[in-house]
Enzyme design. Structure first.
Site, PDB file in Angstrom:
ATOM      1  N   ASP A  90      30.980   7.441  20.723  1.00 51.73           N
ATOM      2  CA  ASP A  90      30.492   6.224  21.358  1.00 51.73           C
ATOM      3  C   ASP A  90      29.818   5.384  20.279  1.00 51.73           C
ATOM      4  O   ASP A  90      29.099   5.931  19.415  1.00 51.73           O
ATOM      5  CB  ASP A  90      29.446   6.549  22.429  1.00 51.73           C
ATOM      6  CG  ASP A  90      30.049   7.118  23.700  1.00 51.73           C
ATOM      7  OD1 ASP A  90      31.224   7.519  23.674  1.00 51.73           O
ATOM      8  OD2 ASP A  90      29.328   7.186  24.711  1.00 51.73           O
ATOM      9  N   HIS A 146      33.981  13.611  17.920  1.00 51.33           N
ATOM     10  CA  HIS A 146      35.195  14.347  18.249  1.00 51.33           C
ATOM     11  C   HIS A 146      36.316  14.029  17.264  1.00 51.33           C
ATOM     12  O   HIS A 146      36.311  12.979  16.614  1.00 51.33           O
ATOM     13  CB  HIS A 146      35.639  13.995  19.671  1.00 51.33           C
ATOM     14  CG  HIS A 146      34.593  14.262  20.708  1.00 51.33           C
ATOM     15  ND1 HIS A 146      34.669  15.318  21.595  1.00 51.33           N
ATOM     16  CD2 HIS A 146      33.424  13.626  21.005  1.00 51.33           C
ATOM     17  CE1 HIS A 146      33.611  15.310  22.390  1.00 51.33           C
ATOM     18  NE2 HIS A 146      32.838  14.294  22.044  1.00 51.33           N
ATOM     19  N   SER A 248      23.062   7.194  14.535  1.00 53.23           N
ATOM     20  CA  SER A 248      23.415   6.941  13.147  1.00 53.23           C
ATOM     21  C   SER A 248      24.742   6.204  13.078  1.00 53.23           C
ATOM     22  O   SER A 248      25.033   5.380  13.936  1.00 53.23           O
ATOM     23  CB  SER A 248      23.461   8.243  12.348  1.00 53.23           C
ATOM     24  OG  SER A 248      23.410   7.960  10.968  1.00 53.23           O
TER      25      SER A 248
END
Length: 302
Positions: A90, A146, A248
């Site tokens: 995200d 991922h 981050s």
């Protein structure tokens, strides 16, 4: 720059970043339900997009457990098309586009080079005139990342460094910020020599810690091991690789045979699993030769 933005920059970048980060790392691991609830309540006053209702659990023992929360099953479906590279996380899309030779930008007017970010000159060379996408994870976002394609990871190149804030304000004031910060360079082997992909997770102020499921210990300010860390981990597209312990950035590098998906533009929000880059489908025979049809060897502590 507004007065509020100036204050944000001063508070997060003029304070002793290393000690503040070490303190926050310690504080976030304290297991106290009452302290955690209080901390989250304060956090929500500043982060109106914190969506804890999407988390797989309702109560957290520590702030770190909240930062690294897993989501309810099915909330991040992965684009399964074989020609698509999906977003690993995200994020808010920062700078993105073509790499001009070896030069790219962290923000308008703030260039850096591939070689300054990626210490392996041979690997950096693969991305000349390629594409890049900077994915910024806000502290309120889902922090797990991922695999964007079926791939194998054989080495992590850890680069120790500073912990500058990676928000847009700092990116417009600190030259070559990403090249100064703690980061990891992860080449993704997909069995397609002309379609190179590399992820560069960049840590930042407060909880500057990256946890990879295929490495025995987190990479953080306390890490004292070798910089080149060998491993042998295979991932299916969409499989979890690890997480940040705070917000981050992940910079995605793709060779020139890829192209950005039309909807990828600076400033948009993207979810893990959504289409990021596109290329040509991988022939079935080549897929078999790549060795990715074997059982994944990554040790996943999900």
């Amino acid at each position: 720059m507004t007065a509020g933005e100036q204050l944000n920059f001063l508070l997060t970048n003029r304070l002793p970043r290393r000690w503040l980060t070490l303190f926050m790392g310690w504080f976030s691991q304290l297991e106290s339900p009452a302290l955690t609830r209080l901390s989250i309540s304060v956090w929500q006053c500043f982060a109106d997009d914190l969506r804890l209702q999407d988390a797989n659990k309702k109560h957290f023992r520590s702030l770190q457990e909240c930062f690294t929360r897993q989501l309810k099953p099915g909330l991040r479906p992965t684009d399964a098309r074989p020609d698509i590279v999906s977003s690993p996380c995200d994020a808010i899309v920062g700078a993105c586009g073509r790499i001009a030779g070896n030069q790219l930008f962290q923000a308008k007017g703030f260039p850096y080079t591939l070689e300054e970010l990626i210490p392996d000159a041979e690997l950096a060379l693969r991305y000349r005139n390629g594409h890049f996408v900077t994915l910024r994870l806000k502290s309120s976002m889902y922090h797990r990342f991922h695999a964007p394609v079926d791939c194998r990871v054989r080495q992590v190149n850890y680069v120790s460094g500073d912990t500058w804030n990676v928000n847009p304000i700092a990116l417009k004031k600190v030259e070559k910020l990403y090249c100064r910060n703690e980061r990891a360079v992860i080449e993704l082997e997909s069995g397609r020599p002309d379609f190179s992909l590399t992820l560069v997770p960049v840590a930042a102020i407060l909880v500057a810690s990256m946890k990879f499921h295929f490495l025995p210990q987190p990479l953080d300010l306390k890490y004292r091991g070798t910089n080149l860390i060998p491993c042998n981990a295979a991932f299916r597209k969409g499989e979890e690789m690890g997480y940040f312990q705070h917000g981050s950035t992940i910079i995605v590098f793709a060779s020139e045979h890829y192209r950005l998906c039309p909807e990828i533009n600076e400033g948009i929000s993207i979810k893990a699993g959504q289409a990021l880059l596109s290329g040509h489908p991988l022939p079935e025979a080549l897929h078999s030769e790549s060795g990715l049809s074997e059982e994944p060897v990554a040790t996943l502590d999900l």
